[in-house]
Motif scaffolding. Structure first.
Motif, PDB file in Angstrom:
ATOM      1  N   ARG A   3     -66.218   1.648 146.842  1.00  0.00           N
ATOM      2  CA  ARG A   3     -65.229   0.619 146.546  1.00  0.00           C
ATOM      3  C   ARG A   3     -65.837  -0.748 146.816  1.00  0.00           C
ATOM      4  O   ARG A   3     -66.394  -0.980 147.894  1.00  0.00           O
TER       5      ARG A   3
ATOM      6  N   GLN B 224     -58.869   3.638 144.882  1.00  0.00           N
ATOM      7  CA  GLN B 224     -59.916   3.706 143.850  1.00  0.00           C
ATOM      8  C   GLN B 224     -60.332   5.161 143.608  1.00  0.00           C
ATOM      9  O   GLN B 224     -60.676   5.537 142.487  1.00  0.00           O
TER      10      GLN B 224
ATOM     11  N   GLY C 169     -62.468  -2.367 142.977  1.00  0.00           N
ATOM     12  CA  GLY C 169     -62.785  -1.380 141.945  1.00  0.00           C
ATOM     13  C   GLY C 169     -64.102  -0.721 142.284  1.00  0.00           C
ATOM     14  O   GLY C 169     -64.547  -0.761 143.425  1.00  0.00           O
TER      15      GLY C 169
END
Lengths: 320, 252
Positions: free
Chosen positions: B9, B70, B34
């Motif tokens: 992440r 994520q 993301g």
């Protein structure tokens, strides 16, 4: 003594490796180079011209093209034999790959993508390394009797400093596991266009191009200037251009004499791929776009109306 | 085919990085998170291989526990389960990170045929974790792959070097690190997102070895105030630009 791994592709030397030699010379005048594989030893003269006092050319009957772990084995065998204080390489995919294998073989730290290296003690070094592909810098201390580090491309200038040629050839001590992964074939060529990474001029388009059609204008400009077409990630994600043309952190990093950014806003990831360009010209409707802060020359205009005017003038200038 | 994919992440940066006042971290208070594009491609490649050959995809992610969000995104595109290694806010150096990942991968009940990772993380960019994991697991490794085919237990990998592509073959099990451009990662479907909620995410704790590379602080490199020369717009700018091209020698 500092040992530098010099990368080459079938006898064509990697320019970032020469930058690594100059970075090493600043740490210690006693710089030795190691080069491996077919066509390597022929480069000894070229390497000595940048100040390497001894060149070790590794060979083995199983080595022809690039074989990452075998190259690491060659470097490792010289570390054991000659005890360098540091081992450097160019911060390229191959340089980083070989030094990662070396570091893994030795269970030692590897500081990749350094922009500054200072040896501060027998087993300590202060380094500054690039994070986020150079958009952020990390100041760090590395503790290791043999510093393993790569230098970020274009952070150091390769300076000619001729040393007398001293070439030693040696057989790389390989085991079976060292040659499991090696180049089996090479496909494609630069025929039919200038390669993006090597191009002296890159004409790049972004979201402002509004679709694939307008890229024909960039091809025209690249054609006149003998350059290559590039693009931002938005463009490849949208499928307007192939991924091979993407400039940026996860695409190709370029360092041409001239970079023309057309309709590109300048996200950090894109800047990471083009900030080493000698001259950057940005064409954008938004005078406040981040790319404008990195440019040497800016045109505040719409690419769809401006580029046809530019092409007309370029073609006229070219015919004279 | 049993595939492990390592993902990380990272903050989604805009046009500038802002550091915390002590210079020890990026100020992420206004940022989303993301994965690096390399790792999105790694997950997509694994899901495609399992769709074609059967088997399962296990994700391994090391970092903040909030990274579960994520991870769920990637479970939604077709990964089967995940292991989240909670770092308790400590950022390991690449050696420690690789040791912890290799330990997590090798202590699973599943024996993996393939470990796929990104060629380098977006933030640290060490370019070494995949290779270190391979050494720890005693596996061969191919890096920076942008073309991948697997047939009869042999992976054929392509990677770009300048304008040519190098072809490597490796017999599985192996570690392969991949780059953006390998494929076009799919978007999660609504049923995919529903299923992802029920998939298992095991959270493990980790204690790292003493770091060998210790961060002192972060800085943002000086953007030389280039003081860009404005060439104006329209016809006049086009003429001025041609003059600049002549001046710097790209147009003769």
């Amino acid at each position: 003594m500092i040992l530098v791994y010099v990368d080459h592709d079938r006898g064509e030397i990697d320019p970032i490796s020469l930058q690594a030699i100059s970075a090493a010379t600043a740490l210690d005048p006693d710089v030795q180079a190691v080069i491996v594989g077919h066509g390597g030893k022929e480069l000894a003269g070229e390497i000595a011209a940048y100040g390497a006092t001894a060149i070790h050319a590794g060979h083995h009957v199983d080595l022809f093209d690039f074989t990452p772990r075998a190259h690491a084995r060659a470097v490792h065998s010289l570390i054991e034999k000659n005890s360098p204080r540091a081992v450097l390489a160019g911060g390229t995919p191959r340089g980083n790959e070989v030094l990662s294998h070396v570091a893994a073989l030795m269970d030692a730290p590897f500081a990749s993508e350094c922009v500054s290296i200072v040896l501060t003690g027998a087993d300590r070094a202060d380094i500054v390394r690039a994070r986020w592909a150079g958009n952020m810098l990390e100041e760090a201390v590395v503790v290791a009797p043999v510093l393993i580090a790569s230098v970020q491309a274009h952070s150091f200038t390769a300076v000619a400093a001729a040393a007398p040629l001293s070439l030693t050839e040696f057989e790389v001590p390989l085991s079976e596991g060292d040659v499991l992964v090696r180049v089996q074939d090479r496909v494609g060529s630069s025929a039919g266009g200038v390669g993006l990474a090597e191009a002296k001029v890159v004409v790049s388009g972004g979201r402002g191009m509004d679709g694939p059609d307008a890229f024909s204008m960039l091809e025209d400009i690249a054609g006149v200037l003998g350059g290559a077409v590039g693009c931002s990630r938005v463009v490849t994600s949208a499928g307007w251009r192939p991924h091979a043309e993407q400039v940026g952190q996860t695409g190709t990093k370029v360092a041409p004499d001239l970079y023309i950014a057309c309709g590109i806003s300048g996200a950090t990831q894109h800047i990471a791929g083009c900030k080493s360009s000698k001259t950057l010209i940005a064409i954008n409707t938004d005078a406040q776009a981040p790319i404008m802060g990195f440019a040497d020359y800016v045109v505040v205009d719409n690419v769809h109306t401006f580029l046809p005017l530019l092409i007309e003038k370029l073609k006229a200038a070219n015919q004279k | 085919m049993e595939i492990a994919v390592c993902i990380k992440r990272v903050p989604l940066l805009g046009s500038a990085i802002v550091l915390t006042p002590d210079g020890m971290a990026i100020d992420t208070s206004k940022l989303g998170f993301g994965l690096s594009p390399h790792e999105e491609c790694a997950v997509e490649a694994a899901v495609q291989l399992v769709e074609a050959n059967g088997g399962s995809v296990t994700l391994f992610s090391m970092g903040h526990v909030d990274g579960e969000e994520q991870i769920r995104d990637q479970l939604a595109i077709g990964a089967d389960r995940a292991v989240l290694i909670d770092t308790n806010g400590v950022e390991p150096d690449p050696q420690a990170a690789a040791s912890a990942l290799a330990e997590a991968i090798s202590t699973e009940d599943t024996t993996f045929d393939l470990v796929i990772m990104g060629s380098e993380s977006a933030d640290y960019g060490g370019s070494q974790t995949g290779i270190r994991v391979a050494h720890k697991l005693g596996l061969p490794v191919v890096t920076s792959v942008k073309g991948l085919k697997i047939e009869g237990g042999v992976a054929t990998c392509e990677r770009a070097v300048g304008s040519i592509r190098e072809v490597y073959t490796v017999t599985l099990p192996a570690v392969i690190t991949v780059r953006d451009g390998l494929n076009i990662p799919r978007y999660a479907s609504v049923p995919g997102r529903m299923k992802a909620r029920k998939k298992s995410v095991d959270i493990k704790q980790v204690t790292f070895d003493e770091p060998r590379i210790t961060t002192k602080k972060f800085t943002i490199p000086d953007r030389e105030a280039k003081g860009a020369t404005s060439l104006g717009s329209g016809d006049e700018a086009a003429a001025a630009l041609v003059d600049v091209l002549k001046q710097i020698g790209v147009l003769t």
